[in-house]
Design an enzyme around this catalytic site. Structure first.
Site, PDB file in Angstrom:
ATOM      1  N   GLY A 209      -6.718  -7.913  -5.351  1.00  0.00           N
ATOM      2  CA  GLY A 209      -5.903  -7.551  -5.938  1.00  0.00           C
ATOM      3  C   GLY A 209      -6.754  -6.243  -6.674  1.00  0.00           C
ATOM      4  N   PRO A 210      -5.534  -5.143  -6.824  1.00  0.00           N
ATOM      5  CA  PRO A 210      -6.177  -3.380  -7.234  1.00  0.00           C
ATOM      6  C   PRO A 210      -7.087  -4.245  -8.858  1.00  0.00           C
ATOM      7  CG  PRO A 210      -3.989  -3.257  -7.125  1.00  0.00           C
ATOM      8  CD  PRO A 210      -4.089  -4.532  -6.511  1.00  0.00           C
ATOM      9  N   PRO A 211      -8.125  -3.309  -8.879  1.00  0.00           N
ATOM     10  CA  PRO A 211      -8.504  -3.568 -10.567  1.00  0.00           C
ATOM     11  C   PRO A 211      -8.276  -4.083 -11.457  1.00  0.00           C
ATOM     12  CG  PRO A 211      -9.978  -1.595  -8.957  1.00  0.00           C
ATOM     13  CD  PRO A 211      -9.067  -2.345  -8.933  1.00  0.00           C
ATOM     14  N   GLY A 214      -5.970  -9.184 -13.605  1.00  0.00           N
ATOM     15  CA  GLY A 214      -5.830 -10.262 -13.873  1.00  0.00           C
ATOM     16  C   GLY A 214      -6.300 -10.715 -12.766  1.00  0.00           C
ATOM     17  N   LYS A 215      -7.361 -10.495 -12.194  1.00  0.00           N
ATOM     18  CA  LYS A 215      -7.767 -11.572 -11.444  1.00  0.00           C
ATOM     19  C   LYS A 215      -8.945 -12.328 -12.106  1.00  0.00           C
ATOM     20  CE  LYS A 215      -9.616  -8.416  -8.626  1.00  0.00           C
ATOM     21  NZ  LYS A 215      -8.557  -7.166  -9.250  1.00  0.00           N
ATOM     22  N   GLU A 432       9.625   3.622   2.482  1.00  0.00           N
ATOM     23  CA  GLU A 432      10.282   2.665   1.801  1.00  0.00           C
ATOM     24  C   GLU A 432      11.668   1.799   2.550  1.00  0.00           C
ATOM     25  OE1 GLU A 432       6.927   1.028   2.672  1.00  0.00           O
ATOM     26  OE2 GLU A 432       6.161   2.240   1.893  1.00  0.00           O
ATOM     27  N   HIS A 435      11.359   2.020   6.311  1.00  0.00           N
ATOM     28  CA  HIS A 435      10.863   1.383   6.701  1.00  0.00           C
ATOM     29  C   HIS A 435      11.835  -0.692   7.333  1.00  0.00           C
ATOM     30  CE1 HIS A 435       7.003   3.024   7.743  1.00  0.00           C
ATOM     31  NE2 HIS A 435       6.908   2.406   6.340  1.00  0.00           N
ATOM     32  N   ASP A 507       1.650   5.288   9.491  1.00  0.00           N
ATOM     33  CA  ASP A 507       2.026   4.724   9.791  1.00  0.00           C
ATOM     34  C   ASP A 507       1.993   5.352  11.213  1.00  0.00           C
ATOM     35  OD1 ASP A 507       3.552   3.380   7.528  1.00  0.00           O
ATOM     36  OD2 ASP A 507       4.780   4.861   7.287  1.00  0.00           O
TER      37      ASP A 507
HETATM   38  P1  ADP Z   1      -9.510  -8.209 -12.764  1.00  0.00           P
HETATM   39  O1  ADP Z   1     -10.065  -9.326 -12.859  1.00  0.00           O
HETATM   40  O2  ADP Z   1      -7.994  -8.149 -12.140  1.00  0.00           O
HETATM   41  O3  ADP Z   1     -10.149  -6.898 -12.715  1.00  0.00           O
HETATM   42  P2  ADP Z   1      -9.101  -7.900 -15.147  1.00  0.00           P
HETATM   43  O4  ADP Z   1      -8.578  -9.918 -15.478  1.00  0.00           O
HETATM   44  O5  ADP Z   1     -10.269  -8.483 -15.946  1.00  0.00           O
HETATM   45  O6  ADP Z   1      -8.325  -7.654 -14.186  1.00  0.00           O
HETATM   46  O7  ADP Z   1      -7.903  -8.357 -16.095  1.00  0.00           O
HETATM   47  C1  ADP Z   1      -8.286  -7.198 -17.087  1.00  0.00           C
HETATM   48  C2  ADP Z   1      -7.540  -7.244 -18.991  1.00  0.00           C
HETATM   49  O8  ADP Z   1      -6.452  -6.615 -18.328  1.00  0.00           O
HETATM   50  C3  ADP Z   1      -7.177  -8.656 -19.254  1.00  0.00           C
HETATM   51  O9  ADP Z   1      -8.610  -9.594 -19.990  1.00  0.00           O
HETATM   52  C4  ADP Z   1      -6.159  -8.618 -19.601  1.00  0.00           C
HETATM   53  O10 ADP Z   1      -6.087  -8.770 -21.664  1.00  0.00           O
HETATM   54  C5  ADP Z   1      -6.157  -7.583 -18.899  1.00  0.00           C
HETATM   55  N1  ADP Z   1      -4.486  -8.118 -18.221  1.00  0.00           N
HETATM   56  C6  ADP Z   1      -4.428  -7.926 -16.718  1.00  0.00           C
HETATM   57  N2  ADP Z   1      -3.220  -8.482 -16.242  1.00  0.00           N
HETATM   58  C7  ADP Z   1      -2.448  -9.453 -17.149  1.00  0.00           C
HETATM   59  C8  ADP Z   1      -1.856  -9.739 -16.817  1.00  0.00           C
HETATM   60  N3  ADP Z   1      -1.203 -10.468 -15.404  1.00  0.00           N
HETATM   61  N4  ADP Z   1      -0.707 -10.551 -18.280  1.00  0.00           N
HETATM   62  C9  ADP Z   1      -1.809  -9.570 -19.142  1.00  0.00           C
HETATM   63  N5  ADP Z   1      -3.116  -9.714 -19.616  1.00  0.00           N
HETATM   64  C10 ADP Z   1      -3.606  -8.833 -18.138  1.00  0.00           C
HETATM   65 ZN    ZN Z   2       4.804   3.775   5.454  1.00  0.00          ZN
END
Ligand code: ADP
Ligand code: ZN
Ligand code: MG
Length: 618
Positions: A209-211, A214-215, A432, A435, A507
């Site tokens: 997932g993008p930065p 919340g990964k 979209e 599509h 596309d």
């Molecule tokens: P990633 O690892 O995807 O780059 P992070 O997990 O480091 O993202 O997220 C950074 C911060 O953003 C987290 O510490 C949190 O505070 C907030 N955050 C991101 N996604 C969520 C979410 N789904 N729910 C609550 N807070 C989130």
């Molecule tokens: Zn398209």
């Protein structure tokens, strides 16, 4: 690099030594003036009251000269004299210089060493060399925070006492992902139960997932929910190290984890070590590769009794080495997208908890106005709003602060992901929907699973298809419908806005590639007949197509181009006919998409109700 080498005490010590040495070297020190013996005698003759002659057994001059100096604390003048001390005394007395009481003393300083010169010529270069060595090697090898010589100890942070306190309640709006990892939590909680049943649990899970989506947060929450240790390490830490150090760290990390299992290992930014091997410059035997190989070896070495889950996160799954994704390694992928309107509201709620939000501060309004924001952006937004409220001497955070904070976050230099304007959102929604509607109306197209205007990666929006079964065989009509579906976005834009945007570029590329394959690889063109054209050359060690050997003439090449064109043109006509006939549905779908941002299968089915697929003469 994020390593805080400038914070370490060692660095400051070195800096101090270097400064002292430099000051020592450059402050002008009084050096004795070198005179001829005659001149020296003239100076000494008036009998300097408290002067004395210093005899230096000079170690530098090899010609047997003796250095004498007229000294007033420090020698002021010096001259060379050939002979012994007694001879010097005799000479000076003969010249009329008073030696002894009332006159000048002769003092023998054996092997006079000039410490100033030593400092300049020896110590300073050593210090500078030392500093150079330190910066070139140690800093890079140490990374942040470890002791100077602890090369291989893994820097995985083990938070045993402070086990991850994050729970699923802290992760908002990622319901699907949370559901998918529920099984992992169960496994970590009671691995014996799974083993008794002989169940195979995925060992390696890749979070994509993008930065800021919340990964890392999700990984921590899994450990928190299961109440197991959480070891995390970041791929980028390995990049700047001595060869071999990264691999040793990985070994240590896994060893530590095995001793504390069940537990969770989290490798952040795995793309930093897990790029296509052999794709880099400077040969394939670099640090990254060794680190990657070690990770793979460790994962392969797990037997069923090892209760460790390895998770990794990346925002570039496309550049990962295929070896990482093989079964038994990171074979399970969980996608975490940018949140849609509902997700954004939930995330705002999580971060607004415990903050003095004014009653009329409606988070839904904020969620509506922040398409393209990631979870991290939204957390940041709430924080900014609180700061603004404090600066404005308010006791609570109102909608005004929230919206100002949103503007700030959007305009601020820290925003990396793209923000979508309302106009753009409308175009994306129609694209979209085009599509999705085409796919719905064509009998041989894959059903649409989900559709969204929330940006992901480079794409403005996306439509996800769900193949009804795993396919190994494709028919020509399936390909034809597929071509039509991929043109759906572009055609919808054309019908509604009268022109198309650049959004359909990918596309088109895919459609062209597919059409070409149909002609040259699958022999699906009636005109050119059932044969293949061109021989692919694959470089085995790169695993990728490198070149194509042309085994046909120019006439055939033209015919191929024409056939590709025809296939696409026919698909285009199909799409145009389909969408024009269902323009009202297209509008309805786009509008729903604009309000909800993401539509799932149920919502789509509701909108599509009453529409029956129309077979086409493709
Ligand atoms: P990633 O690892 O995807 O780059 P992070 O997990 O480091 O993202 O997220 C950074 C911060 O953003 C987290 O510490 C949190 O505070 C907030 N955050 C991101 N996604 C969520 C979410 N789904 N729910 C609550 N807070 C989130
Ligand atoms: Zn398209
Ligand atoms: Mg992260």
């Amino acid at each position: 690099m994020q390593a805080r080498w400038w914070r370490s005490g060692f660095f400051y010590m070195l800096l101090l030594v270097a400064i002292v040495a430099l000051v020592f070297a450059f402050v002008p020190r009084e050096r004795p003036e070198e005179l001829s013996l005659g001149e020296f005698v003239e100076k000494a003759k008036p009998t300097p009251v408290n002067g004395e002659v210093v005899l230096q057994m000079d170690t530098i001059r090899q010609d047997g000269d003796t250095l004498i100096g007229l000294k007033d604390k420090e020698p002021k003048f010096k001259a060379a004299f050939v002979g012994s001390t007694t001879e010097l005394r005799d000479y000076l007395e003969k010249e009329g210089v008073v030696v002894g009481p009332g006159g000048i003393d002769i003092d023998v300083e054996e092997g006079g060493v000039d410490w100033g010169i030593i400092a300049l010529q020896v110590i300073v270069p050593i210090v500078l060399l030392g500093a150079l060595f330190y910066f070139l090697f140690f800093r890079a090898a140490r990374g942040a925070g470890t002791q100077a010589f602890n090369f291989s100890k893994s820097r995985a942070r083990l938070a045993l006492e402070n086990r991850s306190t994050v729970t699923f309640a802290d992760v908002a709006g990622a319901e699907e992902a949370k559901e998918e990892v529920q099984e992992i939590v169960e496994f970590l909680k009671a691995p014996q139960k799974f083993q008794a049943l002989g169940g195979r649990i995925p060992r390696g899970i890749l979070l994509v997932g993008p930065p800021g989506t919340g990964k890392t947060l999700l990984a921590k929450a899994i450990a928190g929910e299961a109440k197991v240790p959480f070891y995390s390490i970041s791929g980028s830490e390995f990049v700047e190290m001595f060869v071999g150090v990264g691999a040793a760290r990985v070994r240590d990390l896994f060893e530590q984890a095995k001793r504390n299992s069940p537990c969770l290992i989290f490798i952040d930014e795995i793309d930093a070590v897990g790029r296509h091997r052999g794709a880099g410059l400077g040969g394939g035997h670099d640090e990254r590769e060794q680190t990657l190989n070690q990770i793979l070896a460790e994962m392969d070495g797990f037997d069923t009794s090892v209760n460790i889950i390895v998770m990794a996160a990346t925002n570039r799954p496309d550049i990962l080495d295929p070896a990482l994704l093989r079964p038994g390694r990171f074979d399970r992928h969980i996608v975490i997208d940018l949140p849609d309107i509902r997700g954004r509201k939930a995330i705002l709620e999580v971060h607004g908890k415990g903050k003095p939000l004014a009653k009329e501060a409606n988070l839904e309004t904020v969620a509506k106005g922040t398409p393209g924001f990631s979870g991290a952006d939204l957390a940041n937004l709430i924080n900014e709003a609180a700061i603004l409220a404090a600066r404005r001497n308010r006791k609570d955070i109102t909608l005004k602060e929230l919206e100002d904070a949103a503007d700030r976050t959007m305009a601020g230099p820290e925003r990396k992901s793209r923000v979508i304007s309302p106009r753009e959102k409308e175009i994306i929604a129609y694209h979209e929907s085009g599509h999705a509607l085409t796919a719905r109306m064509l009998p041989n197209a894959d059903p649409v699973h989900k559709i969204s205007v929330v940006a992901r990666g480079m794409a403005g929006g996306w439509t996800r298809f769900l193949p009804t079964e795993d396919r190994y065989l494709w028919t020509k009509s399936q390909f034809n419908d597929r071509l039509a579906v991929s043109l759906g976005g572009r055609v919808a834009e054309e019908i509604i806005f009268g022109e198309m945007s650049t959004g359909g570029q990918n596309d088109l590329e895919q459609a062209t590639k597919l059409a070409r394959k149909m002609v040259v690889e699958y022999g699906m063109s009636e005109k050119l007949g059932p044969r293949t054209f061109g021989q692919k050359q694959e470089l085995v060690f790169l695993g990728r197509e490198i070149s194509e050997h042309k085994d046909y003439g120019d006439k055939i090449a033209d015919a191929i181009d024409e056939e590709v064109h025809n296939l696409i043109q026919r698909a285009y006509n199909t799409t145009k006919k389909t969408l024009t006939a269902n323009k009202a549905k297209l509008k309805q779908l786009s509008e729903e998409l604009m309000t909800h941002e993401t539509l799932d299968e149920d919502q789509l089915n509701r909108i599509f109700e009453g529409l029956t697929p129309q077979p086409t003469s493709g």
